[in-house]
Design a protein around this motif. Structure first.
Motif, mmCIF file in Angstrom:
data_model
loop_
_atom_site.group_PDB
_atom_site.id
_atom_site.type_symbol
_atom_site.label_atom_id
_atom_site.label_comp_id
_atom_site.label_asym_id
_atom_site.label_seq_id
_atom_site.Cartn_x
_atom_site.Cartn_y
_atom_site.Cartn_z
ATOM 1 N N GLU A 93 -4.916 -3.820 11.425
ATOM 2 C CA GLU A 93 -5.413 -3.123 10.230
ATOM 3 C C GLU A 93 -4.855 -3.772 8.961
ATOM 4 O O GLU A 93 -5.583 -4.002 7.984
ATOM 5 N N LEU A 94 -3.553 -4.094 8.983
ATOM 6 C CA LEU A 94 -2.916 -4.714 7.819
ATOM 7 C C LEU A 94 -3.466 -6.115 7.592
ATOM 8 O O LEU A 94 -3.791 -6.497 6.462
ATOM 9 N N ASP A 110 -6.388 -7.301 8.585
ATOM 10 C CA ASP A 110 -7.787 -7.168 8.149
ATOM 11 C C ASP A 110 -7.869 -6.860 6.654
ATOM 12 O O ASP A 110 -8.723 -7.396 5.939
ATOM 13 N N GLU A 111 -6.968 -5.990 6.204
ATOM 14 C CA GLU A 111 -6.976 -5.591 4.790
ATOM 15 C C GLU A 111 -6.696 -6.791 3.892
ATOM 16 O O GLU A 111 -7.403 -7.027 2.906
ATOM 17 N N ALA A 119 0.860 -1.182 0.000
ATOM 18 C CA ALA A 119 0.000 0.000 0.000
ATOM 19 C C ALA A 119 0.893 1.227 0.000
ATOM 20 O O ALA A 119 2.099 1.144 0.254
ATOM 21 N N ASN A 128 -9.618 -9.292 3.938
ATOM 22 C CA ASN A 128 -10.729 -8.858 3.080
ATOM 23 C C ASN A 128 -10.426 -9.134 1.610
ATOM 24 O O ASN A 128 -11.305 -9.519 0.845
#
Length: 260
Positions: free
Chosen positions: A154-155, A157-158, A31, A161
């Protein structure tokens, strides 16, 4: 400093600072934020430009290394970047940087690779993605780093998904297979510009032996290792990474000047 995303010419990207251009390319599960510390450190002296690579939504027929290189070429043209600049790439981004340099030798003055694919990688592609298994995804994301705690929720989860989207998974698999097919071993001798290799000694995806092979095959390469560091040194050891980068940019400054 929060990265400010721009949306112009059909591209999403970061463009911070003024001066000589540093073009930064992230990896397959990467990212824009992967380069946060580089932006913070260098935007006072350089123009730091980071395109968001369309790894999850590019046309499936183009989902591969050549398609991503073409995307970067289009981005450089649309943003009217100067005739010569420095390219940095991590993981798949390093692979794209290498092919971009081979295709556009007059545009690249210096090259920085960190955990780059292009010769070998123990990719997630073999047994990954495993859908619906959060613990497995967390383990695999943690595998990227020496310190698994770098893999924030957060990483994880990304990535989780992403692995639960059929269309995104198809593109990831297509790109990963393309990267494995496009071995650059026989072409690297054509890259004559100064190259800095910054590698994690604990990188299990592109191990230290890969860094030594890049150093052997690139005519003007210098190799720096970072201990207690995995596949993304600019995230895991940002201070040391930036120190090596600044030293390299300073010592190769003359080589980076455009020819008259």
């Amino acid at each position: 400093m929060e990265l400010r995303r721009q949306h112009q010419h059909g591209y999403e990207y970061v463009d911070e600072g003024h001066g000589p251009v540093l073009l930064l390319l992230h990896g397959l599960f990467g990212a824009l934020s992967n380069w946060q510390d580089v932006v913070n450190e260098f935007s006072a002296d350089y123009r730091v430009v980071i395109p968001l690579l369309p790894v999850y939504n590019m046309p499936l027929t183009q989902a591969g290394v050549p398609g991503l290189v073409a995307y970067v070429e289009g981005f450089v043209a649309a943003c009217q970047l100067p005739t010569s600049f420095t390219v940095l790439g991590n993981s798949l981004g390093g692979h794209i940087a290498l092919v971009y340099t081979l295709n556009n030798p007059q545009r690249v003055s210096r090259l920085v690779l960190t955990g780059s694919s292009g010769l070998f990688e123990d990719s997630m592609g073999g047994s990954f993605p495993k859908r619906g298994n959060y613990a497995y995804v967390k383990e695999r994301v943690g595998y990227t780093f020496y310190d698994p705690n770098i893999a924030t929720q957060e990483l994880v989860d990304e990535v989780f998904n992403v692995t639960n989207s059929n269309s995104k998974c198809l593109r990831i698999i297509s790109i990963a297979r393309s990267a494995q097919r496009h071995n650059l071993g026989k072409e690297l001798a054509r890259i004559k510009v100064p190259a800095l290799l910054v590698w994690g000694l604990n990188d299990t995806i592109t191990p230290p032996s890969v860094a030594h092979e890049f150093e052997r095959l690139l005519p003007q390469a210098e190799l720096r290792f970072l201990d207690h560091c995995g596949h993304a040194p600019m995230m895991e050891r940002p201070v040391a990474f930036n120190r090596y980068l600044r030293q390299f940019l300073r010592t190769t400054q003359t080589a980076a000047l455009p020819a008259h």
